[in-house]
Design an enzyme around this catalytic site. Structure first.
Site, PDB file in Angstrom:
ATOM      1  N   GLU A   1      18.539 -13.976 -18.560  1.00 16.19           N
ATOM      2  CA  GLU A   1      19.112 -15.307 -18.427  1.00 16.19           C
ATOM      3  C   GLU A   1      20.599 -15.391 -18.775  1.00 16.19           C
ATOM      4  OE1 GLU A   1      17.549 -17.829 -17.159  1.00 16.19           O
ATOM      5  OE2 GLU A   1      15.615 -16.782 -16.987  1.00 16.19           O
TER       6      GLU A   1
ATOM      7  N   SER B   1     -28.347 -36.848 -59.377  1.00 12.93           N
ATOM      8  CA  SER B   1     -28.428 -36.217 -60.707  1.00 12.93           C
ATOM      9  C   SER B   1     -27.435 -35.077 -60.901  1.00 12.93           C
ATOM     10  CB  SER B   1     -29.848 -35.679 -60.923  1.00 12.93           C
ATOM     11  OG  SER B   1     -30.796 -36.724 -60.890  1.00 12.93           O
TER      12      SER B   1
END
Length: 774
Positions: A87, A348
């Site tokens: 690029e 519990s």
């Protein structure tokens, strides 16, 4: 004028003019830069990763893109090389605009009367990616200006980073990391050279080169560029040849969606984070998910549809699995509710910490005997899960059998406020909010907790009484540890919870399953809406919850029968045969001989003994007094106190030293015990400490009664076993004579009512209640 002087004069003018133009352009740039600042960078997607940085979940960006941030430091060097060579070969040498490339492009395009080459730099491409515009000459000028701005504001590496994060790959995929994960199911650093080159060419034609549409075309174009890279000497010839032979193995697949509840929770907490690194272990998460899914399929016919679990590693102090619901996509049964973070009644499951605190306060030891009888705690009248009572039981049996009355008696001794303060300090948010209103019922689940809070608290036992910070995020820093229980107390509780002779062992478990060597505690909330089981050994602490998110109760839903099998299956899968690792008895923990009947150190009348654990200098040293000396007549008809003992004709005998409440329970259940004779009726001494105790109605309580259908209130008292008659008074007026066990009722009047009770030995007591009508 001299020619040389004329030349230098002209040269100076040109230099001055050039300098002025340059200064003007620079000034113009800064003015425009201030007037038209760079736009903010669009948001990134959020990716949630596991402990080895593998993706476990991901979220779209705010503009609905798959766009994962990656830095150039994380980028594969070959990918970076390929992009720059393809690029913008001079990326590191120009200021955002490559003037030579512009001149070459202008010449070639003019020569051929059409566009044959471009001159866009990577920086200019970043401008187009972040600010798309039509391709006009004016926009080209704007694009060039923006390129200069980016070069001024950002470093070269930052610009390259923007490029690789926003470059398009078709559909809603942007950036090399998103493309790598979605097309190749790999992170960028794991890509082959062929895949790297594919990612460099797709952005030029993201539609036609989309791997979903044309793999053949993509392969052809990829090979062209591989040969170009080879001709340019960018990559070694052998690597090029190997890459040319590689087929295109690319297809878009969805990203993983593991741990969706935790991922959503973290995404809400850190909405701007691009990557959230968790401590979840993918193998543990997936195995736990499979076990949970299969288990819920087996019990679905019972009308139970939801479950959740969390797994902590006690060695690394990290969370390894988090499953908020067995099926996130089960919308019919609220599968998107996070069961790990949902507030539920713990049943519990808090009892071990109540007894642990009592051990540390010196109130109890494992063998200490405690009453399990019907008890009215100022209007709170709990019962056991099976609605039966056991009379006298040891603390270890009370905990192993999860008896309710002993737990309430114990929290009454340590006080609910002291207990809830410890929970609030250790991360229980709802309890902290409700602390002022919580009472004795917190011991049986009368409070709100989350599975995450509860399981984290249970790591205290695995960590010798200390609550450490357990990390959920990789960057979590260690915080200060806090001691919740002493090492001795934590060890004693663990020994009790390891017992397998207990009612919360699932039916037929011993014959059908391998029982892991763990300590565990179950819990079932009121109405059977929540089934819990929390277990631990040295390596793991695992908490499971099973129930329905809509709070529908199910008769079969208990911690023992529904949650425990799931917990056992998880331990058997993750840490089979873990018995080689267990907890060592602390040096500070002592052993002593205690009386079998009370669990206290041997008293003067004790004949049977056993060994109990205790904490030296902490546990009570009070000796056993389970037998009491009575002075009785020779014929056994009466007993005497010190005020009425005769000169002769008596003997001293031992009788069980029972509390009035326990004696009353034995009488009501027809349990035989040796009773001392009634006190000498001729004695004039009134023993105030044995006065009647009014248990119904409850003192200082307000009773609301329907005016149209008034309801009578019951009168009940507990008296010593030598009492034969009691006398009831309402607002100072005699109401009724009755036996100690007779049922007596009265219709109250509106307002404050005083109730008094007197026994046949002149002892009395009174209370006040308030009655209202509606």
């Amino acid at each position: 004028m001299h020619p040389i002087r004329t030349f230098f004069t002209a040269y100076k003018k040109h230099v001055t003019r050039f300098a002025a133009i340059t200064a003007g352009l620079v000034l113009l740039f800064f003015i425009l830069n201030a007037l038209f600042p760079l736009p903010p960078v669009p948001s990134y997607s959020t990716v949630v990763t596991g402990d080895k940085n593998e993706v476990i979940h991901a979220f779209l960006s705010r503009d609905d893109k798959w766009r994962f941030k990656i830095s150039t430091r994380e980028l594969h060097p070959d990918l970076k090389t390929a992009f720059i060579h393809k690029e913008d070969n001079y990326f590191y040498y120009h200021p955002g605009i490559n003037v030579l490339a512009l001149m070459r492009a202008a010449f070639n395009n003019t020569l051929h009367l059409k566009k044959t080459s471009g001159a866009s730099t990577i920086t200019m491409q970043v401008v187009r990616l972040l600010e798309p515009r039509e391709r006009t000459y004016l926009n080209k000028i704007i694009e060039a200006f923006r390129a200069l701005q980016y070069e001024w504001v950002y470093s070269k590496e930052e610009i390259l980073e923007l490029y690789i994060n926003f470059v398009p790959y078709g559909s809603n995929i942007e950036g090399v990391k998103a493309a790598s994960l979605l097309y190749f199911q790999k992170s960028p650093e794991q890509l082959s050279l062929a895949q790297i080159v594919s990612l460099t060419i797709i952005p030029n034609r993201p539609v036609s080169l989309n791997p979903q549409r044309s793999r053949a075309l993509l392969k052809t174009e990829r090979n062209k560029w591989l040969k170009r890279f080879g001709e340019a000497g960018i990559f070694e010839p052998q690597r090029i040849q190997d890459a040319l032979k590689e087929d295109v193995y690319a297809s878009r697949k969805p990203l993983p969606k593991r741990a969706p509840h935790l991922s959503i929770r973290l995404h809400k907490k850190y909405p701007k984070a691009t990557e959230i690194g968790t401590t979840l272990k993918v193998t543990t998460q997936e195995r736990a998910q499979l076990i949970l899914t299969n288990y819920m399929a087996r019990i679905r016919q019972l009308g139970i549809h939801n479950s959740a679990l969390v797994i902590y590693n006690n060695e690394t102090r990290r969370m390894e699995a988090y499953i908020g619901a067995n099926d996130f996509y089960d919308s019919e049964h609220d599968g998107q509710v996070d069961g790990v973070n949902a507030i539920r009644s713990p049943g519990s499951t808090l009892k071990p910490f109540i007894y642990g605190m009592a051990f540390d306060k010196g109130l109890l030891t494992p063998k200490r005997v405690i009453e399990d009888i019907p008890t009215n705690f100022d209007g709170y009248v709990p019962t056991n899960f099976d609605e039966h009572f056991n009379g006298l039981v040891s603390v270890e049996k009370a905990l192993a059998y999860s008896l309710n009355i002993p737990a309430v008696k114990t929290i009454e001794q340590i006080t609910p406020n002291a207990f809830t303060q410890v929970l609030a300090k250790n991360g229980f948010k709802q309890i902290k909010r409700d602390q002022a209103h919580l009472g004795l019922s917190v011991s049986l689940g009368g409070c709100g907790v989350t599975l995450e809070e509860l399981t984290h608290l249970y790591t205290v036992f695995a960590q010798h009484g200390i609550r450490y910070h357990y990390a959920t995020l990789q960057q979590d820093a260690d915080s200060l540890a806090s001691r919740v229980l002493s090492e001795s107390s934590a060890y004693m509780i663990s020994e009790i919870l390891t017992q397998i002779t207990r009612p919360d062992l699932p039916n037929n478990m011993q014959s059908s399953f391998h029982i892991p060597h763990i300590a565990w505690k179950t819990g079932t909330s009121f109405g059977r809406k929540d089934a819990w089981c929390i277990g631990y050994n040295q390596k793991y602490t695992i908490g499971v919850w099973v129930g329905n998110f809509d709070a529908t109760g199910v008769h079969e839903l208990t911690g023992a029968d529904i949650a425990t099998p799931l917990l056992f299956e998880l331990f058997n899968t993750l840490d089979y045969n873990s018995q080689q690792h267990w907890f060592f008895k602390p040096k500070e923990l002592g052993l002593r001989t205690v009386c079998t009947y009370s669990g206290l150190p041997m008293g003067p009348h004790c004949t049977e003994s056993m060994i109990d654990q205790y904490i030296p200098k902490v546990s009570t040293n009070a000796v056993c007094m389970h037998l009491k000396e009575y002075t009785v007549a020779a014929n056994g008809q009466y007993s005497y106190c010190t005020s009425c003992i005769p000169d002769g004709g008596y003997t001293v005998k031992l009788y069980p030293n029972l509390s009035v409440a326990l004696a009353d329970f034995y009488d009501s259940q027809h349990i035989p015990y040796e009773k001392p004779p009634v006190h000498n009726p001729m004695c004039i001494r009134v023993m105030e400490e044995q006065h009647p105790k009014i248990v119904m109605p409850v003192a200082n309580k307000e009773y609301l009664i329907e005016r149209a259908v008034p309801t009578e209130l019951q009168l009940k008292s507990i008296v010593p076993n030598d009492v034969r008659k009691v006398y009831w008074y309402i607002n100072g007026r005699f109401y009724q004579e009755a036996g100690p066990k007779d049922e007596v009722f009265f219709l109250p009047q509106e307002g404050v009512t005083k109730i008094a009770c007197s026994d046949d030995q002149g002892r009395n007591s009174s209370i006040k209640i308030t009655v209202g009508f509606y």
